[in-house]
Write an enzyme that holds these catalytic residues in place. Structure first.
Site: not given
Lengths: 276, 276
Positions: A146, A254, A222
């Site tokens: 991320s 995620h 996600d």
């Protein structure tokens, strides 16, 4: 540098260490896994940069990386994601300030005095690691999740002779065009967007690329796909003919359940680059 | 039963579910990993009982079990370690009350109305799981850590036809002779030590043993060795000629870094028993 803890893990040592950071102006904590192979000489180093809200601890305990690094004889370091402590600027939002350093050197107040995560990851911490551990700093690779995937990609492309390979799990791929990016880059760097481009993996992939293999994994389920903008990075990679691959993984989200599911692939990918 | 969350993990699903427990008189939460194989029919079930202070969440995120269970086509369930919620009795100490159910059915106040973890793990939860998921309840094995290793061993030996195999990581092996045991067994069951023996793995190993293979791993650098008393269980196993093995692992401590280091061995061990 002080040892916070050391635990045996997969025949190696999972340590946590703290040190006074000059660039961040505060104490910083990191995790470092050293495989058993480090007892007989320097081993390659894999960087793992974490995402928003994380400390050094999340990936160290949830990403299931140690087993594969032990198998490959590679060390892995888990830095923190921002300066911390009393007197360090912060924001009420989870995505600005502590836990959200965004891997940039802030120039704007109130962030400029401590939020120097770019220099910390690219300069100060590697120097400290090289001096204190059995690491072969001529063999490094980098990954992240991320915000940390964003950091890994941008730092790798800005240091073309340093990393043998780069990978990312669900990176913030195009922050100059996302609410995960415009807010932070504006706050930390100001509104001159000329300063932002260096910190956008899709723009950098288009401009300079990476001299080595690139692996990106993205979960198709996600929740943050609109913020991550994987399509921008995939386009840039393939338009450039960048060596590497971009995988859209059906059903994955995620979380660390996604990361741990593909960690073996990433460590193996880096090992192949580090050992050739 | 309600779904709290479901995350794709190693091609399977890591779920968290909550339900009203009759025996505990409160809502209880558990984690369940179902491998992809469960899509095509019932799969065997491995129980993982956690230690003091844990919820369903710790091992689910830190033990790195899903990958091996996915590989073997085995489900793994992560129950909580005590009843929880407002109105549930508790104690200031970390090792009594919430997070410390000790896998017994309490008979003493203030615990007797809710602290029924023995019946919850041995009766209520298996029944719920069998009704709601693609599980082959004729093929079950059980493991656990510390207090959960104690629970796994004592429940396995008390249900001789249920589990194909039992293992434990650093179990509380001899609680009737330890401060991790005398305190809790006294509080939950009262001072009649005749009621305690059923909940002492070393005593049960001596008395009844287990009709199947047993695997115990213990870290030699565990801070709690004096409380765990592994020597009592090892003696009882070998005196009985119990099928199985007891491993003292040099340098490992009591943490999840120890557990995850040997999780592959444990899942493989159970798979061999479940598939023969």
């Amino acid at each position: 540098m002080e040892t916070v803890s050391e635990n045996k893990s997969f025949d190696g040592v999972q340590g946590v260490y703290t040190h006074a950071s000059e660039v961040c102006g505060c104490d910083m904590t990191f995790g470092l896994f050293l495989p058993e192979d480090a007892k007989s000489g320097p081993v390659p180093l894999l960087w793992y940069l974490s995402g928003l809200t994380c400390t050094h601890e999340n990936a160290m305990t949830k990403a299931a990386a140690q087993q594969w690094c032990a198998e490959q004889g590679i060390a892995i370091v888990f830095p923190d994601t921002s300066p911390r402590g009393e007197g360090i600027a912060d924001d009420e939002a989870y995505d600005l300030g502590k836990g959200a350093g965004f891997y940039v050197d802030a120039t704007e107040n109130p962030w400029a005095s401590n939020f120097k995560m770019w220099s910390y990851i690219a300069d100060e911490l590697p120097s400290l690691l090289g001096r204190n551990f059995e690491l072969d700093m001529d063999r490094q690779s980098i990954t992240g999740h991320s915000m940390g995937g964003h950091g890994a990609l941008t730092i790798a492309m800005a240091h073309p002779d340093r990393f043998a390979s780069v990978s990312a799990f669900a990176p913030i791929a195009n922050p100059t065009a996302s609410d995960w990016g415009k807010k932070q880059l504006g706050a930390y760097l100001g509104e001159d967007k000329g300063q932002w481009a260096k910190h956008d993996a899709s723009l950098q992939m288009k401009e300079v690329g990476f001299d080595g293999p690139v692996l990106i994994d993205q979960g198709a389920s996600d929740n943050f796909l609109d913020l991550l903008r994987p399509e921008a990075l995939a386009h840039a990679m393939m338009a450039r003919r960048q060596e590497g691959l971009f995988r859209m993984q059906k059903g994955y989200d995620h979380s660390y359940f996604f990361i741990s599911s593909f960690m073996e692939d990433h460590v193996t990918f880096h090992a192949e680059a580090l050992y050739t």
